[in-house]
Design a protein around this motif. Sequence first.
Motif, short mmCIF file in Angstrom:
data_model
loop_
_atom_site.label_atom_id
_atom_site.label_comp_id
_atom_site.label_asym_id
_atom_site.label_seq_id
_atom_site.Cartn_x
_atom_site.Cartn_y
_atom_site.Cartn_z
N MET A 83 0.76 -1.16 0.02
CA MET A 83 -0.08 0.04 -0.12
C MET A 83 0.86 1.24 0.16
O MET A 83 1.56 1.47 0.86
N ASN A 84 0.72 1.96 -1.03
CA ASN A 84 1.72 3.10 -1.12
C ASN A 84 0.72 4.53 -1.24
O ASN A 84 -0.62 4.24 -1.24
N SER A 85 1.22 5.46 -0.96
CA SER A 85 0.54 6.85 -0.78
C SER A 85 -0.62 6.82 -0.24
O SER A 85 -1.87 7.15 -0.52
N LEU A 86 -0.68 6.19 1.12
CA LEU A 86 -1.69 6.12 1.98
C LEU A 86 -2.40 7.46 2.36
O LEU A 86 -1.68 8.51 2.48
N LYS A 87 -3.72 7.30 2.33
CA LYS A 87 -4.55 8.45 2.66
C LYS A 87 -5.46 7.94 4.00
O LYS A 87 -5.80 6.82 4.36
N PRO A 88 -5.85 9.24 4.55
CA PRO A 88 -6.56 9.02 6.00
C PRO A 88 -7.73 8.04 5.54
O PRO A 88 -8.16 7.10 6.64
N GLU A 89 -8.56 8.13 4.40
CA GLU A 89 -9.64 7.33 4.14
C GLU A 89 -9.24 5.67 3.98
O GLU A 89 -10.09 5.13 3.78
N ASP A 90 -8.02 5.33 3.98
CA ASP A 90 -7.58 4.12 3.88
C ASP A 90 -7.47 3.36 5.19
O ASP A 90 -7.49 2.44 5.49
N THR A 91 -7.82 4.01 6.29
CA THR A 91 -8.13 3.53 7.71
C THR A 91 -9.03 2.76 7.79
O THR A 91 -10.23 3.03 7.52
N ALA A 92 -8.55 1.56 8.13
CA ALA A 92 -9.58 0.56 8.34
C ALA A 92 -9.08 -0.89 9.03
O ALA A 92 -7.77 -0.70 9.09
#
Length: 125
Positions: A83-92
Amino acid sequence: QVQLVESGGGLVQAGDSLRLSCAASGRTLSSYSMGWFRQAPGKDREFVAAIGRSRGSTEYADSVKGRFNISRDNAKTTVYLQMNSLKPEDTAVYYCAAKLGVSMWLRTIGSYDYWGQGTQVTVSS
């Protein structure tokens, strides 16, 4: 019976990378198509990525396409989610799953036969 164990989750900042692993206890995963799903608080579990059992074809959710990469090792005992360029919306909580049979309907939760316990990924802004 297949027992799946995920690892690699953690707390990172936006833009960082993580690699999740999913290992099967005591057997190879060569007979299974594999999928990654995630579930954020208050939301339904959703498809992230999948890899077929034979030709290794891959599928991705639109939200992660171009940023995430699913792969499996040559011995087919572990499946990865880079997982690259992670975003806050990837939180799970991220779950891996194994599916017997043909490599179809890989985006569908009900298609999978075995599930891991999940690993938490938290992306801070």
